[in-house]
Motif scaffolding. Structure first.
Motif, PDB file in Angstrom:
ATOM      1  N   ARG A   1      65.918 -29.936 -77.331  1.00 34.30           N
ATOM      2  CA  ARG A   1      65.555 -28.995 -78.411  1.00 34.30           C
ATOM      3  C   ARG A   1      66.892 -28.392 -78.794  1.00 34.30           C
ATOM      4  NH1 ARG A   1      62.452 -23.578 -76.306  1.00 34.30           N
ATOM      5  NH2 ARG A   1      64.176 -22.757 -75.040  1.00 34.30           N
ATOM      6  N   HIS A   2      66.971 -27.960 -80.005  1.00 33.88           N
ATOM      7  CA  HIS A   2      68.367 -27.326 -80.799  1.00 33.88           C
ATOM      8  C   HIS A   2      68.054 -26.147 -81.727  1.00 33.88           C
ATOM      9  CE1 HIS A   2      67.590 -30.378 -83.944  1.00 33.88           C
ATOM     10  NE2 HIS A   2      68.487 -29.476 -84.574  1.00 33.88           N
ATOM     11  N   LYS A   3      69.001 -25.503 -81.879  1.00 30.81           N
ATOM     12  CA  LYS A   3      68.783 -24.451 -83.108  1.00 30.81           C
ATOM     13  C   LYS A   3      69.989 -24.845 -83.988  1.00 30.81           C
ATOM     14  CE  LYS A   3      66.780 -20.664 -80.351  1.00 30.81           C
ATOM     15  NZ  LYS A   3      66.927 -19.069 -79.753  1.00 30.81           N
ATOM     16  N   ASP A   4      69.540 -24.559 -85.419  1.00 33.23           N
ATOM     17  CA  ASP A   4      70.396 -24.688 -86.590  1.00 33.23           C
ATOM     18  C   ASP A   4      70.619 -23.369 -87.053  1.00 33.23           C
ATOM     19  OD1 ASP A   4      70.588 -27.380 -85.663  1.00 33.23           O
ATOM     20  OD2 ASP A   4      69.312 -27.886 -87.374  1.00 33.23           O
ATOM     21  N   CYS A   5      71.766 -23.106 -87.666  1.00 31.48           N
ATOM     22  CA  CYS A   5      71.918 -22.126 -88.753  1.00 31.48           C
ATOM     23  C   CYS A   5      71.178 -22.273 -89.876  1.00 31.48           C
ATOM     24  CB  CYS A   5      73.381 -21.987 -88.907  1.00 31.48           C
ATOM     25  SG  CYS A   5      74.057 -20.585 -90.077  1.00 31.48           S
ATOM     26  N   LEU A   6      70.634 -21.082 -90.143  1.00 26.10           N
ATOM     27  CA  LEU A   6      69.769 -21.120 -91.357  1.00 26.10           C
ATOM     28  C   LEU A   6      70.404 -21.109 -92.643  1.00 26.10           C
ATOM     29  CD1 LEU A   6      66.670 -18.674 -90.434  1.00 26.10           C
ATOM     30  CD2 LEU A   6      66.607 -20.940 -90.344  1.00 26.10           C
ATOM     31  N   ILE A   7      71.752 -20.747 -92.667  1.00 28.75           N
ATOM     32  CA  ILE A   7      72.455 -20.644 -93.719  1.00 28.75           C
ATOM     33  C   ILE A   7      73.201 -21.950 -94.163  1.00 28.75           C
ATOM     34  CG2 ILE A   7      74.529 -19.667 -95.118  1.00 28.75           C
ATOM     35  CD1 ILE A   7      71.935 -18.015 -94.380  1.00 28.75           C
ATOM     36  N   CYS A   8      74.194 -22.484 -93.055  1.00 24.90           N
ATOM     37  CA  CYS A   8      74.876 -23.716 -93.171  1.00 24.90           C
ATOM     38  C   CYS A   8      74.482 -24.967 -92.448  1.00 24.90           C
ATOM     39  CB  CYS A   8      76.464 -23.354 -92.688  1.00 24.90           C
ATOM     40  SG  CYS A   8      76.482 -23.130 -91.136  1.00 24.90           S
ATOM     41  N   GLY A   9      73.509 -24.696 -91.864  1.00 22.66           N
ATOM     42  CA  GLY A   9      72.670 -25.933 -91.190  1.00 22.66           C
ATOM     43  C   GLY A   9      73.429 -26.380 -89.970  1.00 22.66           C
ATOM     44  N   GLU A  10      74.718 -25.846 -89.602  1.00 22.99           N
ATOM     45  CA  GLU A  10      75.354 -26.318 -88.376  1.00 22.99           C
ATOM     46  C   GLU A  10      74.355 -26.043 -86.960  1.00 22.99           C
ATOM     47  OE1 GLU A  10      79.452 -25.250 -85.955  1.00 22.99           O
ATOM     48  OE2 GLU A  10      79.170 -24.221 -87.948  1.00 22.99           O
ATOM     49  N   GLU A  11      74.666 -27.047 -86.293  1.00 24.88           N
ATOM     50  CA  GLU A  11      73.831 -27.065 -84.901  1.00 24.88           C
ATOM     51  C   GLU A  11      74.582 -26.207 -84.094  1.00 24.88           C
ATOM     52  OE1 GLU A  11      73.561 -30.047 -81.683  1.00 24.88           O
ATOM     53  OE2 GLU A  11      71.999 -30.704 -83.108  1.00 24.88           O
ATOM     54  N   LEU A  12      73.752 -24.947 -83.595  1.00 23.37           N
ATOM     55  CA  LEU A  12      74.368 -24.062 -82.824  1.00 23.37           C
ATOM     56  C   LEU A  12      74.109 -23.975 -81.305  1.00 23.37           C
ATOM     57  CD1 LEU A  12      73.572 -20.984 -85.124  1.00 23.37           C
ATOM     58  CD2 LEU A  12      75.463 -22.370 -85.243  1.00 23.37           C
ATOM     59  N   GLN A  13      73.016 -24.629 -80.910  1.00 28.98           N
ATOM     60  CA  GLN A  13      72.574 -24.557 -79.503  1.00 28.98           C
ATOM     61  C   GLN A  13      71.682 -25.681 -79.295  1.00 28.98           C
ATOM     62  OE1 GLN A  13      70.868 -20.791 -78.323  1.00 28.98           O
ATOM     63  NE2 GLN A  13      70.837 -21.359 -76.139  1.00 28.98           N
ATOM     64  N   THR A  14      72.040 -26.409 -78.027  1.00 26.90           N
ATOM     65  CA  THR A  14      71.345 -27.464 -77.835  1.00 26.90           C
ATOM     66  C   THR A  14      71.051 -27.199 -76.156  1.00 26.90           C
ATOM     67  OG1 THR A  14      72.468 -28.992 -79.080  1.00 26.90           O
ATOM     68  CG2 THR A  14      71.003 -30.045 -77.268  1.00 26.90           C
ATOM     69  N   GLU A  15      69.715 -27.506 -75.547  1.00 28.92           N
ATOM     70  CA  GLU A  15      69.306 -27.470 -74.376  1.00 28.92           C
ATOM     71  C   GLU A  15      68.171 -28.426 -74.075  1.00 28.92           C
ATOM     72  OE1 GLU A  15      66.102 -23.761 -74.111  1.00 28.92           O
ATOM     73  OE2 GLU A  15      68.152 -23.242 -73.724  1.00 28.92           O
TER      74      GLU A  15
ATOM     75  N   THR B   1      88.312 -11.166 -94.640  1.00 27.18           N
ATOM     76  CA  THR B   1      87.333 -10.619 -93.736  1.00 27.18           C
ATOM     77  C   THR B   1      86.707 -11.867 -93.100  1.00 27.18           C
ATOM     78  OG1 THR B   1      85.519 -11.107 -95.571  1.00 27.18           O
ATOM     79  CG2 THR B   1      86.582  -8.781 -95.576  1.00 27.18           C
ATOM     80  N   ALA B   2      86.266 -11.452 -91.838  1.00 28.02           N
ATOM     81  CA  ALA B   2      86.035 -12.729 -90.820  1.00 28.02           C
ATOM     82  C   ALA B   2      84.669 -13.218 -91.292  1.00 28.02           C
ATOM     83  CB  ALA B   2      85.754 -11.701 -89.366  1.00 28.02           C
ATOM     84  N   LYS B   3      84.583 -14.420 -90.971  1.00 32.22           N
ATOM     85  CA  LYS B   3      83.208 -15.200 -90.919  1.00 32.22           C
ATOM     86  C   LYS B   3      81.978 -14.403 -90.538  1.00 32.22           C
ATOM     87  CE  LYS B   3      85.356 -19.707 -90.175  1.00 32.22           C
ATOM     88  NZ  LYS B   3      85.144 -20.987 -89.418  1.00 32.22           N
ATOM     89  N   LEU B   4      80.807 -14.616 -91.225  1.00 32.42           N
ATOM     90  CA  LEU B   4      79.836 -13.958 -90.846  1.00 32.42           C
ATOM     91  C   LEU B   4      79.201 -14.771 -89.640  1.00 32.42           C
ATOM     92  CD1 LEU B   4      78.075 -13.420 -94.311  1.00 32.42           C
ATOM     93  CD2 LEU B   4      79.538 -11.832 -92.951  1.00 32.42           C
ATOM     94  N   ALA B   5      78.329 -14.226 -88.808  1.00 30.41           N
ATOM     95  CA  ALA B   5      77.567 -14.825 -87.698  1.00 30.41           C
ATOM     96  C   ALA B   5      76.617 -15.742 -88.498  1.00 30.41           C
ATOM     97  CB  ALA B   5      77.187 -13.460 -86.644  1.00 30.41           C
ATOM     98  N   HIS B   6      76.569 -16.875 -87.443  1.00 31.52           N
ATOM     99  CA  HIS B   6      75.400 -17.615 -87.975  1.00 31.52           C
ATOM    100  C   HIS B   6      74.118 -17.110 -87.819  1.00 31.52           C
ATOM    101  CE1 HIS B   6      77.880 -21.345 -88.426  1.00 31.52           C
ATOM    102  NE2 HIS B   6      78.535 -20.925 -87.226  1.00 31.52           N
ATOM    103  N   THR B   7      73.312 -17.588 -88.616  1.00 33.97           N
ATOM    104  CA  THR B   7      72.037 -17.160 -88.636  1.00 33.97           C
ATOM    105  C   THR B   7      70.987 -18.134 -87.958  1.00 33.97           C
ATOM    106  OG1 THR B   7      72.192 -15.893 -90.771  1.00 33.97           O
ATOM    107  CG2 THR B   7      69.835 -16.015 -89.952  1.00 33.97           C
ATOM    108  N   ALA B   8      70.733 -18.110 -86.706  1.00 34.18           N
ATOM    109  CA  ALA B   8      70.132 -18.888 -85.881  1.00 34.18           C
ATOM    110  C   ALA B   8      68.860 -18.990 -86.247  1.00 34.18           C
ATOM    111  CB  ALA B   8      70.226 -18.659 -84.231  1.00 34.18           C
ATOM    112  N   GLY B   9      68.078 -20.267 -86.496  1.00 35.99           N
ATOM    113  CA  GLY B   9      66.729 -20.576 -86.772  1.00 35.99           C
ATOM    114  C   GLY B   9      65.960 -20.495 -85.506  1.00 35.99           C
ATOM    115  N   GLU B  10      64.769 -20.795 -85.439  1.00 34.84           N
ATOM    116  CA  GLU B  10      63.925 -21.095 -84.107  1.00 34.84           C
ATOM    117  C   GLU B  10      64.211 -22.441 -83.642  1.00 34.84           C
ATOM    118  OE1 GLU B  10      59.963 -20.964 -85.446  1.00 34.84           O
ATOM    119  OE2 GLU B  10      59.913 -18.655 -86.065  1.00 34.84           O
TER     120      GLU B  10
END
Length: 489
Positions: free
Chosen positions: A258-272, A234-243
């Protein structure tokens, strides 16, 4: 606004500070403090904390509220305040739209507060603290017990990601430790059925759920021979982006991040990047006052970063025109000149010419003399220019007696002249005839002979000649013993 200005002035005087001293401690211009106290404007929301610390009062006292039981101090941060607003709103189960309706603002404004982009004004902030039932100073410094800082959230998420990874490795190690011995024993067991024997596998399925960092799958393991395989991926689940997490706050001189991290794995998802904030301009500051010869300069400084934001020229002042100043007086023959200048910078503003003066003539009649003609002369008494006309011929000389310049002689004529008795000029020249020789006779006897002669000598010039030669027998002579010669008698 009027209550705050009056309260600030009262607290400043109680602290024994002048407007200049307060502005120096806050690192702002003195006129800004004056505007606060005159109720022209209010401070930026982030400066209230610094003002309360300088005046040694609580925020509540600065805002005209009752003094709290406990004075709260700290460092103001828009990011922490935004997190506190978001947490308290969620605690009450309100949406951003509901909170905006209570405060009579837009939902976008509430979103900007929670993202730490802008701060609410003082009155709105007090409404927020009352709505959430939190002490204003605690809410201002984000020191409520329910508030979790953004940095602690990030740390917690990173720890969670590390725990998930370690758990995955542990499960994989357990599976390997079980499967390898079974396979090894099955291959080396003498009682193992021959290779061509067929095992009726009875697989036991173990479902591994997918995560945002790993695919899900079903692990099938035979309970008899230990055969194992994976299927049903089964495919990976989508990241759960935090605030959004603020790494660096935006200022008027530097962009934020600023950036957003995944609430599950802590990976940095978005930076702006966060756009720079608008400068908070103060009043105009004059760098150079204008004069009539030079434009002035002025600038505005940002009250936050203290940098020069806007620069303009101040138009030069008009010249101050003086009275007419005469450079050269006019005469009957030459035009005069004058000018007007600026009495401040001495620049020549206007030039003009003075007209010729009229002639003022004086008539003089000169009578003729024996040496000069007579005439009528017209002379200007201003410039001295003159003109003669009606000439009269000169008069004849009035001569006196002859004046001997050189006496005549037997060999040279004499010279004489007559002078004018009026002008003294020589009027006439004349010559004087030579005078005749006046010869004196002298009889000369020749020594040792019987003959002689007469010597004629001029009494004036000494001219002489010999004549009248004679014989001794015919003439009577005598011998002069003194001169030792004969003379005729």
């Amino acid at each position: 606004m009027s209550d705050f200005g009056t309260k600030l002035k009262e607290l400043r005087k109680s602290a024994g500070l002048t407007q200049q001293q307060l502005s120096d401690k806050l690192n702002i211009h003195e006129r800004t403090v004056s505007k606060w106290e005159r109720c022209v404007c209010e401070p930026d929301f982030a400066i209230y904390g610094a003002i309360s610390e300088v005046l040694s009062v609580s925020l509540e006292e600065l805002w005209g509220l009752s003094a709290p039981a406990e004075k709260i101090n700290g460092i103001f941060s828009m990011e922490k305040t935004g997190v506190a607003i978001s947490f308290q709103r969620k605690r009450l189960g309100e949406s951003q739209q509901n909170l905006a309706s209570v405060l009579n603002v837009s939902a976008d404004t509430v979103s900007k507060w929670e993202r730490g982009l802008v701060c609410p004004d003082k009155d709105t902030f007090l409404k927020l603290s009352e709505h959430f039932n939190i002490q204003p100073s605690k809410f201002y410094y984000a020191q409520t017990s329910q508030t979790v800082s953004a940095h602690e959230k990030v740390k917690s998420r990173k720890n969670n990601r590390l725990i998930i990874l370690l758990t995955s490795f542990a499960v994989l190690a357990v599976i390997i430790s079980i499967v390898l011995p079974v396979c090894f024993l099955s291959l080396n067991d003498k009682d193992h059925p021959p290779v061509d024997a067929v095992c009726e596998h009875h697989y036991v399925a173990s479902v591994i759920s997918p995560t945002c960092s790993m695919q899900g799958f079903t692990d099938y393991t035979c309970s008899e021979c230990g055969d194992n395989y994976k299927d049903d991926y089964t495919a990976k689940l989508a990241h759960t982006a935090g605030e959004w997490l603020i790494e660096r706050e935006a200022t008027c001189s530097l962009e934020g991040k600023r950036h957003k991290d995944c609430l599950i794995c802590g990976e940095e998802l978005q930076t702006e990047s966060l756009p720079k904030l608008s400068h908070t301009l103060g009043d105009w500051i004059v760098d150079r006052a204008p004069t009539c010869a030079l434009d002035g300069k002025k600038h505005k400084e940002c009250l936050v970063c203290l940098g020069k934001v806007q620069t303009e020229n101040i138009p030069s002042l008009p010249h101050t025109e003086s009275e007419w100043i005469t450079d050269k007086e006019s005469t009957c023959s030459v035009e005069g000149a004058r000018h007007k200048e600026c009495s401040v910078c001495k620049k020549i503003l206007r030039k003009d010419y003075l007209p010729f003066l009229e002639y003022t003539n004086k008539i003089t009649i000169t009578e003729p003399t024996c040496s000069q003609m007579g005439c009528t002369t017209r002379t200007c008494v201003v410039c001295g220019e003159w003109q003669s006309f009606d000439f009269i011929q000169t008069l004849p000389h009035t001569t006196g007696e002859w004046i001997i310049d050189r006496e005549p002689t037997c060999s040279l004529e004499g010279l004489r002249h007559k002078e004018c008795l009026v002008c003294g000029e020589t009027a006439q020249w004349g010559g004087i005839d030579k005078i005749p020789h006046d010869y004196k006779k002298e009889i000369i006897y020749v020594d040792g002979s019987e003959s002689g002669y007469t010597l004629y000598t001029c009494r004036y010039c000494g001219d002489n000649y010999k004549d009248d030669y004679f014989q001794y027998e015919t003439d009577f002579v005598y011998y002069d013993f003194k001169k030792r010669r004969y003379k005729i008698i």
